[in-house]
Design an enzyme around this catalytic site. Structure first.
Site: not given
Ligand code: ACO
Length: 345
Positions: A117, A257, A287
């Site tokens: 990214c 980003h 993204n």
């Molecule tokens: N729908 C519903 N529930 C979900 C989903 C979904 N799509 N995905 C995860 N959950 C659940 C999880 O299972 C978890 O449940 P649990 O509490 O029963 O275990 C709960 O939601 C919370 O999960 P978290 O992972 O703590 O959620 P978080 O608030 O961290 O959001 C997310 C997850 C959106 C992926 C976030 O961590 C994020 O944006 N991380 C950065 C990811 C990113 O930007 N990656 C790309 C980087 S750039 C690159 O180089 C490609």
């Protein structure tokens, strides 16, 4: 006193595939819902390149053509093509070579740059140095990713985040004090496993086993990526402001980003910027990895004026991250008007 030679962005072009993947579509594919996706990420829909005969080179070519047309520059006058991508058409030849051939940039050389990214940010710096040094007059810098080809649409934690898209900018020399003025860039390979596609390279060539293990899809530990991204992007943006003595009032726009609205908001807060000074289009495209920054510049082009201070900031797999101080070089409103007039001619 004449200013030093810097690299100015003199045009922007983009390509977005027409097909949309909405949160409602995803609800039918995995156990998720629109409310969860919007509140955790800010995303409503993404674009998907459905035509399997086309990939990143096609989108890059379309973006490059649009960019050169707006600049009024012929492809044969381009010196170098850099494509930042994590989803090249093939491991080799480079996607940049396919683009160079497709647009007819007959005298250009080109290469791909891999920094997930942060790819566009790092490619912009690379292209700018080729121009600043006097080596080149016209460098095309493209950020493009067909993320849908490496996303596991059975994994609800990652499939909601990504979309496909491409953007291109043309860099040309200037001495008017605008252009790419300063950069801070970082890598931390110790975080590599938190965001990766393990299969397909020389470490794990494709086998039936690697396919069964779903190793050719993006895998991430979302929570740890989130934590690192929040501090990495905000720290880099703050650092570039401090060392160039830029206050919040001096910054026209943060160009962040588009990984997650909460990461963008944290960066803007750290910079002391109100939301009207932050480019956000994540709700429409998700993204797009290396595509996000040029897609923002294009969407806001008509608002941009010569001398506007922009801070570009990114964080991505590797880990890689950084920020760039860019002083805008042209009146975007006249380009937008010209484009509209040309379209209706
Ligand atoms: N729908 C519903 N529930 C979900 C989903 C979904 N799509 N995905 C995860 N959950 C659940 C999880 O299972 C978890 O449940 P649990 O509490 O029963 O275990 C709960 O939601 C919370 O999960 P978290 O992972 O703590 O959620 P978080 O608030 O961290 O959001 C997310 C997850 C959106 C992926 C976030 O961590 C994020 O944006 N991380 C950065 C990811 C990113 O930007 N990656 C790309 C980087 S750039 C690159 O180089 C490609």
């Amino acid at each position: 006193m004449p200013s030093r030679t810097t690299a100015a962005i003199t045009a922007v072009g983009t390509y977005l595939p027409p097909d949309r993947l909405t949160n409602a579509d995803l609800e039918a594919m995995v156990d998720t819902n629109d409310e969860w996706i919007q509140s955790r990420t800010g995303i409503k829909e993404r674009r998907i390149l459905r035509d399997e005969s086309k990939a990143t080179a096609f989108m890059s070519t379309e973006a490059a053509r649009a960019c050169l047309e707006k600049a009024g520059v012929g492809a044969s006058d381009v010196d170098c093509v850099i494509v930042a991508t994590t989803t090249p058409d093939t491991v080799f030849p480079a996607t940049a070579c396919r683009v160079q051939d497709a647009i007819g940039a007959t005298k250009a050389w080109g290469f791909d740059l891999s920094a997930a990214c942060s790819g566009f940010l790092f490619a912009l710096t690379t292209g700018a140095k080729l121009v600043e040094s006097g080596m080149h007059q016209r460098v095309l810098v493209i950020g493009a990713d067909t993320m849908s080809r490496i996303i596991d649409y059975t994994d609800r934690t990652s499939c909601i985040l990504f979309g496909d898209g491409a953007g291109a900018v043309l860099l040309e020399p200037t001495t008017d004090g605008t252009g790419v003025l300063d950069v801070v860039h970082y890598s931390d390979g110790s975080g590599g496993e938190a965001l990766q596609m393990p299969g397909g390279g020389s470490l794990m060539p494709p086998t039936h086993g690697s396919i069964d293990a779903r190793a050719h899809y993006l895998q991430q530990d979302g929570r740890s990526v989130f934590k690192k991204a929040v501090t990495g992007m905000a720290d880099a943006a703050a650092e570039i402001m401090e060392r160039n003595e830029l206050g919040a009032d001096d910054v026209r726009y943060l160009v962040p980003h588009q990984a997650n609205l909460r990461i963008i908001d944290a960066t803007a807060r750290r910079m002391g910027l109100s939301s009207d000074k932050v480019m956000v289009n994540i709700e429409r495209y998700g993204n797009t990895t290396a595509g996000t920054l040029p897609l923002c510049l294009s969407d806001w082009e008509s608002e941009l004026r010569p001398g506007d201070n922009l801070v570009l900031a990114a964080f991505g797999g590797g880990f890689t991250w950084g920020a760039t101080w860019l002083k805008w070089s042209y009146d975007g409103s006249t380009v937008a008007e010209k484009t509209l007039a040309e379209l209706s001619a």
